[in-house]
Each structure stands twice: as C-alpha cells, then as structure tokens.
Design a protein around this motif. Structure first.
Motif, PDB file in Angstrom:
ATOM      1  N   MET A 767     -25.068  10.467  18.582  1.00 46.78           N
ATOM      2  CA  MET A 767     -26.434  10.685  18.061  1.00 46.78           C
ATOM      3  C   MET A 767     -26.634   9.916  16.769  1.00 46.78           C
ATOM      4  O   MET A 767     -27.662   9.266  16.561  1.00 46.78           O
ATOM      5  CB  MET A 767     -26.646  12.174  17.740  1.00 46.78           C
ATOM      6  CG  MET A 767     -26.945  13.035  18.918  1.00 46.78           C
ATOM      7  SD  MET A 767     -27.266  14.741  18.362  1.00 46.78           S
ATOM      8  CE  MET A 767     -28.976  14.651  17.923  1.00 46.78           C
ATOM      9  N   ALA A 768     -25.626  10.003  15.902  1.00 46.28           N
ATOM     10  CA  ALA A 768     -25.718   9.336  14.606  1.00 46.28           C
ATOM     11  C   ALA A 768     -25.831   7.823  14.800  1.00 46.28           C
ATOM     12  O   ALA A 768     -26.685   7.158  14.196  1.00 46.28           O
ATOM     13  CB  ALA A 768     -24.499   9.690  13.757  1.00 46.28           C
ATOM     14  N   ALA A 769     -24.991   7.285  15.683  1.00 44.57           N
ATOM     15  CA  ALA A 769     -24.991   5.830  15.893  1.00 44.57           C
ATOM     16  C   ALA A 769     -26.301   5.348  16.520  1.00 44.57           C
ATOM     17  O   ALA A 769     -26.807   4.274  16.172  1.00 44.57           O
ATOM     18  CB  ALA A 769     -23.796   5.437  16.765  1.00 44.57           C
ATOM     19  N   PHE A 770     -26.860   6.147  17.430  1.00 45.30           N
ATOM     20  CA  PHE A 770     -28.162   5.770  17.994  1.00 45.30           C
ATOM     21  C   PHE A 770     -29.245   5.741  16.917  1.00 45.30           C
ATOM     22  O   PHE A 770     -30.162   4.933  16.965  1.00 45.30           O
ATOM     23  CB  PHE A 770     -28.571   6.713  19.145  1.00 45.30           C
ATOM     24  CG  PHE A 770     -28.022   6.280  20.478  1.00 45.30           C
ATOM     25  CD1 PHE A 770     -28.407   5.062  21.029  1.00 45.30           C
ATOM     26  CD2 PHE A 770     -27.122   7.083  21.172  1.00 45.30           C
ATOM     27  CE1 PHE A 770     -27.891   4.646  22.263  1.00 45.30           C
ATOM     28  CE2 PHE A 770     -26.602   6.676  22.394  1.00 45.30           C
ATOM     29  CZ  PHE A 770     -26.984   5.461  22.939  1.00 45.30           C
ATOM     30  N   ASN A 771     -29.118   6.650  15.954  1.00 42.48           N
ATOM     31  CA  ASN A 771     -30.095   6.642  14.861  1.00 42.48           C
ATOM     32  C   ASN A 771     -30.032   5.318  14.097  1.00 42.48           C
ATOM     33  O   ASN A 771     -31.057   4.710  13.814  1.00 42.48           O
ATOM     34  CB  ASN A 771     -29.883   7.840  13.927  1.00 42.48           C
ATOM     35  CG  ASN A 771     -30.713   9.040  14.359  1.00 42.48           C
ATOM     36  OD1 ASN A 771     -31.862   9.178  13.948  1.00 42.48           O
ATOM     37  ND2 ASN A 771     -30.156   9.877  15.229  1.00 42.48           N
ATOM     38  N   THR A 772     -28.828   4.868  13.775  1.00 40.39           N
ATOM     39  CA  THR A 772     -28.698   3.590  13.060  1.00 40.39           C
ATOM     40  C   THR A 772     -29.185   2.431  13.940  1.00 40.39           C
ATOM     41  O   THR A 772     -29.985   1.586  13.493  1.00 40.39           O
ATOM     42  CB  THR A 772     -27.230   3.357  12.644  1.00 40.39           C
ATOM     43  OG1 THR A 772     -26.841   4.402  11.740  1.00 40.39           O
ATOM     44  CG2 THR A 772     -27.057   2.007  11.965  1.00 40.39           C
ATOM     45  N   ALA A 773     -28.724   2.400  15.164  1.00 35.94           N
ATOM     46  CA  ALA A 773     -29.011   1.253  16.036  1.00 35.94           C
ATOM     47  C   ALA A 773     -30.501   1.110  16.343  1.00 35.94           C
ATOM     48  O   ALA A 773     -30.977   0.014  16.642  1.00 35.94           O
ATOM     49  CB  ALA A 773     -28.217   1.390  17.339  1.00 35.94           C
ATOM     50  N   ARG A 774     -31.233   2.221  16.281  1.00 39.66           N
ATOM     51  CA  ARG A 774     -32.642   2.176  16.688  1.00 39.66           C
ATOM     52  C   ARG A 774     -33.623   2.330  15.527  1.00 39.66           C
ATOM     53  O   ARG A 774     -34.808   2.583  15.748  1.00 39.66           O
ATOM     54  CB  ARG A 774     -32.880   3.273  17.734  1.00 39.66           C
ATOM     55  CG  ARG A 774     -32.115   3.009  19.025  1.00 39.66           C
ATOM     56  CD  ARG A 774     -32.261   4.171  20.002  1.00 39.66           C
ATOM     57  NE  ARG A 774     -31.606   3.867  21.277  1.00 39.66           N
ATOM     58  CZ  ARG A 774     -31.530   4.730  22.291  1.00 39.66           C
ATOM     59  NH1 ARG A 774     -32.051   5.944  22.172  1.00 39.66           N
ATOM     60  NH2 ARG A 774     -30.934   4.381  23.409  1.00 39.66           N
ATOM     61  N   SER A 775     -33.134   2.174  14.300  1.00 36.82           N
ATOM     62  CA  SER A 775     -34.013   2.348  13.145  1.00 36.82           C
ATOM     63  C   SER A 775     -34.435   1.032  12.501  1.00 36.82           C
ATOM     64  O   SER A 775     -35.083   1.037  11.450  1.00 36.82           O
ATOM     65  CB  SER A 775     -33.331   3.221  12.083  1.00 36.82           C
ATOM     66  OG  SER A 775     -33.253   4.546  12.543  1.00 36.82           O
ATOM     67  N   GLY A 776     -34.073  -0.072  13.133  1.00 38.50           N
ATOM     68  CA  GLY A 776     -34.374  -1.368  12.518  1.00 38.50           C
ATOM     69  C   GLY A 776     -35.850  -1.587  12.254  1.00 38.50           C
ATOM     70  O   GLY A 776     -36.236  -2.281  11.305  1.00 38.50           O
ATOM     71  N   TRP A 777     -36.692  -0.965  13.066  1.00 39.34           N
ATOM     72  CA  TRP A 777     -38.144  -1.136  12.908  1.00 39.34           C
ATOM     73  C   TRP A 777     -38.633  -0.600  11.563  1.00 39.34           C
ATOM     74  O   TRP A 777     -39.690  -1.006  11.087  1.00 39.34           O
ATOM     75  CB  TRP A 777     -38.852  -0.429  14.077  1.00 39.34           C
ATOM     76  CG  TRP A 777     -40.309  -0.738  14.168  1.00 39.34           C
ATOM     77  CD1 TRP A 777     -40.884  -1.896  14.617  1.00 39.34           C
ATOM     78  CD2 TRP A 777     -41.385   0.138  13.783  1.00 39.34           C
ATOM     79  NE1 TRP A 777     -42.257  -1.803  14.534  1.00 39.34           N
ATOM     80  CE2 TRP A 777     -42.599  -0.564  14.035  1.00 39.34           C
ATOM     81  CE3 TRP A 777     -41.458   1.433  13.261  1.00 39.34           C
ATOM     82  CZ2 TRP A 777     -43.861  -0.004  13.782  1.00 39.34           C
ATOM     83  CZ3 TRP A 777     -42.716   1.991  13.012  1.00 39.34           C
ATOM     84  CH2 TRP A 777     -43.890   1.269  13.274  1.00 39.34           C
ATOM     85  N   PHE A 778     -37.861   0.286  10.949  1.00 42.99           N
ATOM     86  CA  PHE A 778     -38.307   0.902   9.695  1.00 42.99           C
ATOM     87  C   PHE A 778     -37.976   0.077   8.455  1.00 42.99           C
ATOM     88  O   PHE A 778     -38.089   0.554   7.328  1.00 42.99           O
ATOM     89  CB  PHE A 778     -37.774   2.338   9.588  1.00 42.99           C
ATOM     90  CG  PHE A 778     -38.351   3.213  10.657  1.00 42.99           C
ATOM     91  CD1 PHE A 778     -39.676   3.622  10.581  1.00 42.99           C
ATOM     92  CD2 PHE A 778     -37.614   3.552  11.777  1.00 42.99           C
ATOM     93  CE1 PHE A 778     -40.248   4.376  11.599  1.00 42.99           C
ATOM     94  CE2 PHE A 778     -38.174   4.311  12.801  1.00 42.99           C
ATOM     95  CZ  PHE A 778     -39.490   4.726  12.711  1.00 42.99           C
TER      96      PHE A 778
END
Ligand SMILES: *Cc1c(COP(=O)(O)O)cnc(C)c1O
Length: 799
Positions: A767-778
């Motif tokens: 879950m944590a890694a998905f948060n990092t991997a998918r937050s680039g838009w921010f």
C-alpha cells in the motif's frame, strides 16, 4: 590560491570559497569560528554559485521580450534555504566534504539555519513550492511579498497550554538576500482626492517607503533562477532631527518606529479576518509596491500601456492582494489617462485570482468606512468598478459593496481574467456556492488547478533513503518529471525492492524516534504504526476527532489488556491561532491526554502520544518521511485542497481520510485499496448539519464516543481542573458543526482496518509503495504547467 572561477562546482573550490567567506566576508579566524559562522560562510559560497544562473535568467527574459509572471502572496512559508539550494545545485557531496575539511559537522551546520516562517500554513507553503517549480521549469517569474521582521510565532507548551513567543529570524545575518536600496517606492495612505483637468489626483496624508530585498530562488540542477522580492517598510523621513535637538528623543525616533510597524509581524491566522487597519495597510503596502515595480519594468521595455496583459500576468494568492485591481486601474486611468472602461478591462486581463477557502469567516471583507479613510481614491474606484461590472451584466444581483462592507472575493473575481480553485472538489464548490452567480455571469472564468508540492524539498532533500532507492530502481530524472514514479510499479512485488522500501521507512522512523527522545523525552517503539496529523489546529481539520479516537483506543486497551493490539504512536503537530480559543483547548487536550497515556504501564509499547511543539517546515521535513499513516480527516467540503496530504502520499504513507479537498484525487490516483476512506461526503455532511439533534443521536448510538466524551468531561485528563473540557464537551453535544460525532464511528472502524493491515508488513508495504508510485501527479511542476497554459499563457524559456 588557484584561480578557479566562482562558479566552479568542484568540492575543492567550494571549500576554498567557504574559507574565503569566513575570513573576508565575516572576519572570522577559522580557529575561533562557531557553527553559525561556518554556516553563513557556506551559505555565501553556495549563493555565489546561484548568481550566474540568476543573471543569465534575468537577461534571457529581457532579451526575448518574454511575458513574465508575478506571484503576489502575503505569505511565503519557505523554511530553510541552504539544504534546498545545495540539493538543487547537486552540491551535496561537495558541501559535505568542505565541512569535513573544515572540521564542522554538516548536519549541525544545516540545522543551525533558522526556519523562515513568513507564513501560517498551506497557503504560504504553496507559494514557496510554486517558486521552486517556476525556477525548475524556466518560467520567467517573480514572487512578491512582505519581509516580516517577525514571522509566525514560536510555540511552546506550559503545563500543556500553548504559549506564543516572538520569532526573530532576522536577529542574525540573513545570507540569502540582497538589499536593494535603489528599488524603493513611496506608498501613500489616507489623505484626499482632488480633481485636476478632469483627472482624479490622490494626495496621501501619510506615506512609508517600501524597500526591496531580493532572494534568488534556484531551480532543479541550477539551470534557472527567479527572484523572490520582499518589501520592508521604512520611514520617508528617517529621523526628526529638530525634535532630537530639543531633547525629545522618543518623539524623534517615532517616524521610523511607525513606518516599521507595517512589516513588523505576520498576522498569525490565515483563516479568520484578523482585519482592521494595520492588516489592510500591510495588504496595500506590498501590493502597491509590487504593482509599481511591475509597471516600472514594463515601461522600461514597452511603451503601449494597453498591451500590458500580453507581457504581464499577475497572480493573486487569495484575496489579500485584491486591492491590486483598483490600484492598477488607478495607475492606468488616473496616471496614464486610459478611459475608465478600458483601464478596468486592461487591468482585469492582467490579473488572476486563486481562491483558497470558502469558510465564511475566512472570506475577507473591509468596512467601507475604513476604506474611505485609508484609501479614499481606491474606495471610489471600487464603486466605479462595481458600477462597470453592473453595467456589463445587467442581470447581476450581487454587488461588491454590501451593507457597508467591501467583499474582497467579489472584487477579486470581477477583476480577474481567470479564477481558480485548488482541487477538483473545491472548484466545484466555488462554482456552486459562494461564487455561483459570478460563475453564471462569467462561464469559463473559473477553472481548477489542483495544488502540488515540490518533490525536491519533499522527497529528494527530506527523504534521501527513499530517493536513493527510487534512483537505484528507475534511474535519475524523476526529480523533475515526477510522473515517472509510476515506473516503480512493476517493482513493487519484487522481494528486493519491497525489503529496501520497508528498510528506508524503518530507518526514518528510528531517526525520528531518537529526535523525539531528545526533543520531548518520549521513548517510542519503532515497530508501532507512526500515525501523523500535522497541520494548523482548526475545528474543521478535526484534531479533536483524532484525540477522541486516541482516548477510545486507550480505554479499549485498558479493558482488554491481554489482547494483541497493533502498536501505535499518535503524533500531532500544529499551532493554534493565538485568539482562537477552541483550537487552544484542543492543543491543551492533546497534551493532557499524552500526559496520562504515556505514563500508563498498560500502554507500554502499544500506545503513545507525541506532540512536539513548534510545528514548522523543518519539522514537517522530519516527520513526513517517518510516517506510516497520514491523517487527513477534515469535515467534507471544508478543506480546499490540502498539500500535507500530498507530501505524505509521496513519502509512502497511506491516507486515513475523508472525501475532501485533494484527498479525492489522491484516492482516485493511488487506488481505493491504498486509501483508508471514512466519513460523510460533502452532500451528506450538508444534509446532516440540517438534521435536528444529529450530535445527540450520534453520541447515543456510539458507546465508545459516549465514553470518550465522558472521560474528558469528568476530568480524566485534567484531574487538577476537572471542568477544563466542559466547553469542548458542549461544542460536541450542542452544535457539532464540524460533525465529529457523526463521523466518529466510521473513523474508528477505518482505524481498525488500518490496524489489521499493518499487522501484515508485506500488505502494508505494498500500500505504501503504491502511494509513492502513483503520487507523481502531485508535483507542483504539474500545477505550474497548468497555470502557465490555462491562466498565464506564458512559455518556459530554454536556457
Ligand atoms: C505542507 C504544510 C502545511 C499544509 O498542511 P495541510 O495538511 O495541507 O494543512 C502547513 N504547514 C507546513 C509547515 C507545511 O509544510
């Protein structure tokens, strides 16, 4: 000594320049130099390396006759600058080596820098992230604000109670700014308006001088640098010698003291109308100085004043600089003789307004009386602008001046080319609530630009462990192209990556643990879930709900001490506005709960509460990389965007959150499975608030909540003063406008789901890694590209 140029980026040259500045800029013998001396010397050596790209950028903007962006903001919450500059210039190893050579500890040197807190919270921090992105993208731009002598107050706790102390960041030399004695403008107040040859001439009754102080802001890899220009207030007449000579020394110094008051202190709240005369003076002071500076630069280069909007885009960060509308009209109409309507339209096409909040208490308004008194010409122009707007929109029912007050949001809207909200949900609310009529009259004027944060400060600099892992996994380049973080996704289930990702987080937690030990004397369990809520203390942000949940968890553990509880460390951080009573009671309650929970032997290793005082940018940089869980629990419809939420997701902390602000977009991007959702939606919250007895019913339906509220009301956490929290109890029972009671059970359940998953480190790590991997838009680079394209119509310059 070798003759390497000052822009030499080698370690030996940096070490040489640090030594040189120590001796020749500060007159210190290395044998007697303290950490501060070395820090200032290194800062100047680093600053030297910014000057060339800075000049180059300025020349390129002039040479190409490029359109420029001016970002006007009452607040810039910049934090420390040295590490940021070192990171952006790629001088980390060199600076470390230079310090080693000099025999000073690099980390101690970085930690010696005061945190420049010229802002309150999210709005000011956004402005700082935008400066970084504007420079990184090579957008010709300038930030304008106030050089407050005292930034946001320093918070300490006395017996759990918040005490405010003046912050004096300018007591020591400030290595990053250049004072520009030549860039000064006289800014008037009060006085009368006279008619002369059919033109209005304002004759101010008083004036101060605005003097510029420039700080270069270097972008990623040092390719471009823009300027942050802050205005300090000075007297027009330094000293009253006549009075001094007759022995009246205090009166002689008065003009100076009076003028300096204007840039003395930051107003300590960004959500209430602190108002009154000094605040309005501050707003006009920095806005007028900035507009004059912008016009001077424009007229140096161009002659046709009507073409202003093709070369100048001005962004108003909230309504604080909204007086820019009438001020620009005054210059174009009164001083340059454009017909009124043309002046108004030219000004409008130049200006844009960002709305940051719809909370009624935070929408600025000024009494007409004060306006007539302080800014007589501007008040008359506001009437004329309102009349112009009404003439052009006969169906209009809402005017800018209402019951003797000027609504600054309406003024900013009427005088803007574009108006933007700061998250998708917030922009919808801008269109359907406060600005519904204006939106109907001006379809297309309101647009969305979801906030972002700079990944240079909020990942590269603050979380080197995770940053290095990212670079090892996907290579470099992601720092200025953050959506490349999605390339991490295929690696998330690799055992090696998962292990390294968890190890990076664990190392940050251990480091935070030793800092907490040192700072507040708390011993923490590094295996506990680090559950973090850091932000200004405000009822709508619902720290109260988080403390109630903490109390409830404490009660539950005491009831079943033998159960295998998931260990938690509840971390709070945040300041309450000095005049905001309820917020200060919440601060006190968190501290009181901590003092009971942290000494309860049944809680050892299972539950602890940490509330380190004086939350600021530096503390955020320390806490966020170590967080497991991000608390973003505002009442739906109240948080315009949030940016803290983005920093946490980027650093691999899943959100515990409501569907509010940018949480909605975070959840869409990271995936519903990687987000702990709870609570009422905006529409449901609106409806619930209208339901009579909603709080009473919610409390009656929840034995847990009943017990938690009862505990604070009977003095469980304030045995010396059992009635201390009766006020908070009453707010919860009687009104509960922010729906703490209605959302409590749903919050509790979501927390227990988090407990469950946390017990499986592999599942949590994913879950944590998905948060990092998918937050680039921010990334705020994405946000600034949006402003450049949709609002400013400017191009980046390739340098
Ligand atoms: C990011 C940041 C904020 C904004 O936090 P929110 O959770 O969005 O309110 C406030 N203060 C500091 C110091 C920050 O770094």
């Amino acid at each position: 000594m070798d003759q390497a140029p000052i822009t030499d980026m080698t370690g030996s040259a940096l070490a040489r320049d640090m030594q040189r500045h120590l001796q020749f800029s500060f007159g210190k013998d290395p044998a007697h130099a303290q950490v501060r001396d070395w820090r200032l010397a290194l800062s100047l050596a680093v600053r030297d390396r910014i000057v060339e790209p800075w000049f180059k950028a300025t020349r390129a903007a002039y040479a190409g006759h490029h359109k420029r962006v001016y970002y006007l903001s009452m607040e810039f919450l910049i934090g420390r600058l040295l590490e940021d500059a070192i990171v952006n210039l790629g001088l980390g190893d060199e600076a470390m080596a230079a310090c080693a050579e000099a025999g000073v500890d690099f980390d101690a040197l970085l930690a010696d820098e005061p945190d420049a807190a010229l802002g309150n919270g999210g709005l000011g921090r956004l402005a700082a992230c935008f400066l970084d992105s504007l420079s990184t993208l090579g957008c010709p731009a300038m930030g304008y604000g106030i050089r407050y002598e005292h930034g946001l107050f320093r918070q300490t706790f006395h017996h759990g109670h918040q005490v405010e102390q003046a912050e004096a960041w300018l007591q020591q030399p400030h290595a990053w700014e250049f004072e520009r004695a030549e860039a000064s403008f006289e800014i008037g107040f009060y006085g009368d308006v006279r008619e002369e040859d059919g033109r209005s001439v304002w004759e101010p009754g008083d004036a101060v001088v605005a003097r510029a102080y420039d700080t270069p802001i270097i972008g990623w890899q040092g390719r471009w640098a823009n300027t942050l220009r802050l205005w300090g207030a000075k007297p027009t007449k330094l000293f009253d010698l006549a009075r001094f000579n007759v022995g009246d020394f205090n009166a002689a110094a008065e003009p100076e003291a009076q003028a300096r008051t204007i840039s003395r202190v930051l107003y300590p709240d960004d959500t209430t109308d602190q108002g009154r005369e000094l605040r309005l003076k501050q707003e006009y002071f920095f806005t007028a100085a900035s507009i004059r500076d912008i016009m001077r630069r424009y007229l140096d280069e161009y002659s046709d004043i009507r073409k202003l909007p093709t070369k100048v885009a001005i962004q108003l960060n909230d309504t604080h600089p909204a007086i820019a509308g009438p001020e620009l009209v005054r210059i174009l109409h009164d001083e340059h003789g454009l017909p009124f309507d043309e002046a108004a339209e030219t000004a409008r096409l130049t200006l844009n307004y960002t709305n940051h909040t719809l909370l009624p208490e935070a929408l600025e308004s000024w009494s007409e009386g004060l306006m007539w008194h302080l800014l007589p010409r501007h008040m008359r122009l506001i009437e004329q602008i309102d009349d112009w707007h009404a003439r052009n929109h006969p169906r209009r029912t809402r005017s800018t001046i209402d019951h003797g007050v000027v609504r600054m949001g309406d003024l900013a809207f009427a005088m803007a080319n574009k108006v933007n909200g700061v998250s998708a949900l917030h922009t919808d609310l801008v269109k359907t609530t406060v600005f519904a009529e204006q939106h109907k009259l001006h379809p297309g004027r309101v647009i969305n630009q979801t906030n972002g944060v700079t990944p240079r400060r909020w990942l590269v600099a603050c979380n080197p462990g995770l940053s290095n892992l990212i670079t090892d996994t996907i290579g470099t380049g992601w720092e200025a192209d953050l959506e490349r973080l999605s390339e991490l996704e295929p690696h998330i289930d690799d055992a090696g990556f998962a292990e390294a990702f968890a190890a990076a987080k664990r190392a940050n937690k251990i480091e935070l643990g030793s800092w907490l030990k040192e700072e507040i004397g708390l011993t923490v369990n590094p295996d506990a879930m680090f559950d973090v809520q850091i932000k200004r203390i405000h009822e709508y942000k619902r720290q109260l709900m988080n403390v109630l949940e903490t109390i409830s968890l404490w009660q539950a553990i005491r009831e079943e001490p033998e159960k295998d509880w998931t260990p938690r460390l509840k971390i709070f951080g945040g300041k309450a506005a000095p005049g905001y009573r309820t917020a200060k009671e919440i601060v006190h309650l968190i501290n009181d709960v901590a003092s009971v929970v942290n000494v309860d032997p049944l809680m050892r290793g299972r539950l602890a509460v940490a509330y380190p005082p004086n939350y600021n940018v530096t503390m955020a940089e320390r806490l966020i990389p170590a967080a497991d869980l991000s608390e973003q629990i505002s009442t739906a419809g109240k948080e315009a965007s949030g940016t803290g939420n983005m920093k946490f997701a980027l650093n691999g902390a899943p959100t515990m959150g409501t569907l509010d602000g940018a949480n909605v977009e975070i959840r869409d991007l990271v995936g519903a499975d990687n987000f702990f959702l709870f609570g009422l939606t905006t529409d449901e919250a609106e409806e619930r608030r209208e339901t009579p007895g909603h709080a009473t019913r919610a409390i009656a339906a929840s034995p847990r909540l009943t017990a938690a509220i009862a505990a604070i009301e009977k003095g469980t956490f304030s045995p010396d003063d059992p009635a201390r929290y009766h006020g908070l109890g009453r707010i919860l029972r009687d009104s509960d406008y922010f729906l703490v009671c209605s959302d409590f059970d749903s919050y509790w359940q979501a927390q227990r789901r988090a407990d469950e998953i946390y017990r499986d480190p592999a599942a949590w790590g994913r879950m944590a890694a998905f948060n990092t991997a998918r937050s680039g838009w921010f990334s705020s680079d994405r946000t600034i590209r949006g402003y450049m394209r949709d609002i400013w119509d400017v191009e980046a310059i390739d340098s």
